[in-house]
Scaffold this active site. Sequence first.
Site, mmCIF file in Angstrom:
data_model
loop_
_atom_site.group_PDB
_atom_site.id
_atom_site.type_symbol
_atom_site.label_atom_id
_atom_site.label_comp_id
_atom_site.label_asym_id
_atom_site.label_seq_id
_atom_site.Cartn_x
_atom_site.Cartn_y
_atom_site.Cartn_z
ATOM 1 N N ASP A 171 0.815 -1.211 0.000
ATOM 2 C CA ASP A 171 0.000 0.000 0.000
ATOM 3 C C ASP A 171 0.859 1.276 0.000
ATOM 4 O O ASP A 171 2.094 1.209 -0.008
ATOM 5 C CB ASP A 171 -0.926 -0.053 1.230
ATOM 6 C CG ASP A 171 -2.317 0.478 0.935
ATOM 7 O OD1 ASP A 171 -2.448 1.343 0.071
ATOM 8 O OD2 ASP A 171 -3.269 0.029 1.608
ATOM 9 N N ASP A 226 -10.106 3.395 -3.481
ATOM 10 C CA ASP A 226 -10.827 2.168 -3.110
ATOM 11 C C ASP A 226 -12.218 2.068 -3.748
ATOM 12 O O ASP A 226 -12.929 3.061 -3.865
ATOM 13 C CB ASP A 226 -10.998 2.107 -1.582
ATOM 14 C CG ASP A 226 -9.654 1.923 -0.895
ATOM 15 O OD1 ASP A 226 -8.610 1.959 -1.577
ATOM 16 O OD2 ASP A 226 -9.655 1.736 0.338
#
Length: 420
Positions: A171, A226
């Site tokens: 990430d 997301d």
Amino acid sequence: MHNKTLLHNYSYRFIYLMMLISGIVSSNVNAQTSSCNQNKQDSLFMSLAPTPPMGWNSWNKFGCNVSEKLILEMADAMVSSGMKQSGYQYIVIDDCWQTGRDEQGNIIADTLHFPHGIKYLADEIHKRGLKLGIYSCAGSLTCQGRPGSRGYQFQDARQYAQWGIDYLKYDWCSNEGQKAEAAYKTMSDALKACGRPIVFSICEWGENQAWKWGKGIGHLWRVTPDIRDCYQCKFDWGGLGVLNIIDVMADLYPYAGPGHWNDAEMLEIGNGGMSHDEYVTHFSMWAMLAAPLMAGNDLRSMDQETKEILTNKEVIDIDQDKLGEQARRFIDMGDHQIWAKPLSNGEIAVCFLNRSDREWNLNYDWKKHTMYFATDINIYKKEYMIRDLWQHKTIGTTNHSTIHVIPGHGVLMVKLSPKH
Ligand code: GLA
């Protein structure tokens, strides 16, 4: 003359010996050997995701509530539901499995929720014929404030290899102004050197256009913030719905291919936020886009409809086609779009996407539009059989118009195969 040559040979050997002692020659040899190893490592790495990775990830449904029990139950459900047989293989533990580092800097898994440690979990997952993925971050902290890998990339990669990890999602939170390409390359180098094949999933949300530099560094890269469990929605803080993601993916087809994929985000199918037709669209379009298929629902309690979507082998085969082409939107009429994806052995997948709330009374004349990008597809000269990949039946040939009612937010997804 003879003596002169000898002398020349001796002086050459002397110089060579001096170079050896001073390290000039030996370091060249080492450099050659290591660049050779490097090439080997690179080509092994490049071969790890010949088709888009398929699996399950804990984040969309469970967030931080991950545990050994949950992961093993999900692995069992992946097998018993038929998903494994349909091609899903990675079980990925997303954020929150890690709690700190020991005095040597080794990453520590949460002992409360993972009482037997990650190596045990990997062994159990492997026993079920599946693979284990894990999550970390290029910053000092993950998005949930757990320790990230900044400064520990090689140590973490070695640890993952020792545990038997097969996949790393990496990430971009707390990145502290690092250059994304360099940060991901460091972890990529660490994985290449760790002695175990590990698929590398780049998750920088498209902020640094990973599709432009990710090939060779990772196998898949997120292209958006997301996903949210909605058909069309856009949140200020970054969540996107299915259509919004499709629109970002539309221009990125040149960057996808065997070994390197645009990641359209994990699936929301079965999480309850969309209608059945919308979930069918979600799955169909991810397959058209050659996107990784990472289920994000509770596999233990899937209803029949969800299972049928996630295990539709005919649609999965489109996603997994070995040519590795991402579909292009070749006709865009606003609410109504036609997407096409060339497949190996001269076939082609076509998806009629109805973005509107109303039905689309399709009456499509195949001879009217050329699929200009697919050179070996010639609808004028050849006749193609048309197979509906959701009804699982042949619905005609390209010599006749296709007439079909497509529900609002739904699709008609077909495969054209040359008629012999
Ligand atoms: C980011 C990622 C998500 C998920 C969370 C975990 O938001 O984009 O996919 O991994 O972090 O904290």
